[in-house]
Design a protein around this motif. Structure first.
Motif, mmCIF file in Angstrom:
data_model
loop_
_atom_site.group_PDB
_atom_site.id
_atom_site.type_symbol
_atom_site.label_atom_id
_atom_site.label_comp_id
_atom_site.label_asym_id
_atom_site.label_seq_id
_atom_site.Cartn_x
_atom_site.Cartn_y
_atom_site.Cartn_z
ATOM 1 N N LEU A 113 -11.897 1.020 11.866
ATOM 2 C CA LEU A 113 -11.503 0.548 10.542
ATOM 3 C C LEU A 113 -10.557 -0.633 10.660
ATOM 4 O O LEU A 113 -9.791 -0.733 11.619
ATOM 5 C CB LEU A 113 -10.791 1.667 9.761
ATOM 6 N N ILE A 114 -10.623 -1.502 9.676
ATOM 7 C CA ILE A 114 -9.626 -2.563 9.517
ATOM 8 C C ILE A 114 -9.123 -2.470 8.084
ATOM 9 O O ILE A 114 -9.913 -2.332 7.141
ATOM 10 C CB ILE A 114 -10.204 -3.965 9.790
ATOM 11 N N GLY A 115 -7.799 -2.546 7.945
ATOM 12 C CA GLY A 115 -7.235 -2.443 6.612
ATOM 13 C C GLY A 115 -5.740 -2.644 6.611
ATOM 14 O O GLY A 115 -5.169 -3.225 7.537
ATOM 15 N N THR A 116 -5.140 -2.098 5.573
ATOM 16 C CA THR A 116 -3.711 -2.247 5.348
ATOM 17 C C THR A 116 -3.076 -0.877 5.132
ATOM 18 O O THR A 116 -3.530 -0.141 4.261
ATOM 19 C CB THR A 116 -3.458 -3.116 4.095
ATOM 20 N N PRO A 117 -2.055 -0.539 5.920
ATOM 21 C CA PRO A 117 -1.349 0.733 5.704
ATOM 22 C C PRO A 117 -0.086 0.530 4.855
ATOM 23 O O PRO A 117 0.478 -0.569 4.815
ATOM 24 C CB PRO A 117 -0.971 1.156 7.121
ATOM 25 N N LEU A 118 0.341 1.628 4.212
ATOM 26 C CA LEU A 118 1.579 1.601 3.433
ATOM 27 C C LEU A 118 2.137 3.019 3.389
ATOM 28 O O LEU A 118 1.393 3.978 3.152
ATOM 29 C CB LEU A 118 1.297 1.098 2.012
ATOM 30 N N ARG A 119 3.442 3.172 3.644
ATOM 31 C CA ARG A 119 4.087 4.495 3.567
ATOM 32 C C ARG A 119 4.401 4.812 2.118
ATOM 33 O O ARG A 119 4.813 3.948 1.352
ATOM 34 C CB ARG A 119 5.354 4.532 4.410
ATOM 35 N N MET A 120 4.192 6.088 1.764
ATOM 36 C CA MET A 120 4.467 6.538 0.397
ATOM 37 C C MET A 120 4.562 8.049 0.388
ATOM 38 O O MET A 120 4.346 8.707 1.400
ATOM 39 C CB MET A 120 3.370 6.066 -0.555
ATOM 40 N N SER A 121 4.867 8.603 -0.764
ATOM 41 C CA SER A 121 4.847 10.048 -0.990
ATOM 42 C C SER A 121 4.091 10.273 -2.299
ATOM 43 O O SER A 121 3.792 9.314 -3.026
ATOM 44 C CB SER A 121 6.275 10.601 -1.094
ATOM 45 N N LEU A 122 3.806 11.522 -2.604
ATOM 46 C CA LEU A 122 3.131 11.793 -3.878
ATOM 47 C C LEU A 122 4.047 11.473 -5.054
ATOM 48 O O LEU A 122 3.602 10.988 -6.090
ATOM 49 C CB LEU A 122 2.661 13.245 -3.948
ATOM 50 N N SER A 123 5.350 11.717 -4.878
ATOM 51 C CA SER A 123 6.285 11.426 -5.964
ATOM 52 C C SER A 123 6.549 9.927 -6.110
ATOM 53 O O SER A 123 6.870 9.459 -7.200
ATOM 54 C CB SER A 123 7.596 12.176 -5.775
ATOM 55 N N GLN A 124 6.423 9.187 -5.023
ATOM 56 C CA GLN A 124 6.584 7.729 -5.044
ATOM 57 C C GLN A 124 5.239 7.115 -4.639
ATOM 58 O O GLN A 124 5.119 6.463 -3.608
ATOM 59 C CB GLN A 124 7.690 7.285 -4.082
ATOM 60 N N ASN A 125 4.242 7.350 -5.455
ATOM 61 C CA ASN A 125 2.874 6.928 -5.158
ATOM 62 C C ASN A 125 2.752 5.408 -5.290
ATOM 63 O O ASN A 125 3.016 4.853 -6.344
ATOM 64 C CB ASN A 125 1.908 7.635 -6.104
ATOM 65 N N ARG A 126 2.336 4.767 -4.209
ATOM 66 C CA ARG A 126 2.198 3.306 -4.187
ATOM 67 C C ARG A 126 0.734 2.891 -3.972
ATOM 68 O O ARG A 126 0.462 1.799 -3.490
ATOM 69 C CB ARG A 126 3.086 2.740 -3.072
ATOM 70 N N THR A 127 -0.188 3.793 -4.340
ATOM 71 C CA THR A 127 -1.610 3.528 -4.127
ATOM 72 C C THR A 127 -2.067 2.263 -4.834
ATOM 73 O O THR A 127 -2.807 1.454 -4.271
ATOM 74 C CB THR A 127 -2.463 4.734 -4.572
ATOM 75 N N GLY A 128 -1.636 2.061 -6.075
ATOM 76 C CA GLY A 128 -2.012 0.850 -6.818
ATOM 77 C C GLY A 128 -1.551 -0.411 -6.119
ATOM 78 O O GLY A 128 -2.291 -1.398 -6.027
ATOM 79 N N GLU A 129 -0.344 -0.381 -5.601
ATOM 80 C CA GLU A 129 0.210 -1.527 -4.857
ATOM 81 C C GLU A 129 -0.605 -1.784 -3.590
ATOM 82 O O GLU A 129 -0.936 -2.933 -3.265
ATOM 83 C CB GLU A 129 1.667 -1.217 -4.509
ATOM 84 N N LEU A 130 -0.941 -0.704 -2.875
ATOM 85 C CA LEU A 130 -1.711 -0.822 -1.640
ATOM 86 C C LEU A 130 -3.063 -1.477 -1.898
ATOM 87 O O LEU A 130 -3.423 -2.474 -1.260
ATOM 88 C CB LEU A 130 -1.913 0.568 -1.017
ATOM 89 N N TRP A 131 -3.837 -0.939 -2.834
ATOM 90 C CA TRP A 131 -5.163 -1.476 -3.113
ATOM 91 C C TRP A 131 -5.093 -2.839 -3.793
ATOM 92 O O TRP A 131 -5.956 -3.686 -3.586
ATOM 93 C CB TRP A 131 -5.988 -0.481 -3.934
ATOM 94 N N GLY A 132 -4.052 -3.056 -4.591
ATOM 95 C CA GLY A 132 -3.881 -4.358 -5.235
ATOM 96 C C GLY A 132 -3.673 -5.477 -4.229
ATOM 97 O O GLY A 132 -4.113 -6.614 -4.441
#
Length: 160
Positions: free
Chosen positions: A13-32
């Motif tokens: 795989l090639i991509g971008t990682p980002l640390r987060m938690s469920l309470s501090q969900n940064r999924t939108g930022e990651l995919w954005g």
């Protein structure tokens, strides 16, 4: 909902990682940040995207929404030769997975409550300490109730 049990071969795989938690969900930022750059990855094998999570071994034993994990926005590639600047390579090791065909909004956590609270405890499997991931294909529509994706949960036989 009964999953299919599948033995996965290693994936690159090639991509971008980002640390987060469920309470501090940064999924939108990651995919954005990943989506506008996805086309820079030259050796993609498919048009599917991979949303991958790396949890600590104790993540589900001592579950807390504050527990951090690493989440990846990625695609599968034929080789790891040309990784675009600012992205990373990841070798997803093979192994046994329970694969759930999920239809519904990606913001609905009920599917995961079912997998970990109902299906897994009553199955012949234990959770394995390997990456969890979702395959987001042509029928994936973020936060749409008609969206479809595959949820891959790493498992091992209870008899081992």
């Amino acid at each position: 909902m009964t999953p299919r049990i599948e033995k996965l071969n290693e994936k690159k795989l090639i991509g971008t990682p980002l640390r987060m938690s469920l309470s501090q969900n940064r999924t939108g930022e990651l995919w954005g940040s990943f989506m506008p750059r996805k086309r820079e990855i030259e050796n993609r094998l498919t048009n599917e995207m991979i949303s991958l999570q790396l949890y600590q071994p104790s993540h589900f034993i001592n579950f807390d929404p504050e527990n951090e994990f690493e989440k990846w926005a990625a695609v599968e590639v034929s080789d790891l030769e040309n990784v675009p600047s600012g992205m990373e390579a990841f070798n997803l090791t093979g192994g046994l997975y329970a694969v759930f065909e999920y239809k519904g909004s990606s913001s609905d956590t009920g599917i995961f409550q079912y997998i970990f609270g109902t299906w897994l405890p009553h199955s012949d499997y234990d959770l394995d300490d390997r990456p969890h991931f979702e395959v987001l294909g042509a029928k994936y529509k973020n936060n749409d109730p008609t969206s479809e994706e595959e949820i891959w949960i790493p498992i091992r036989s209870k008899n081992v």
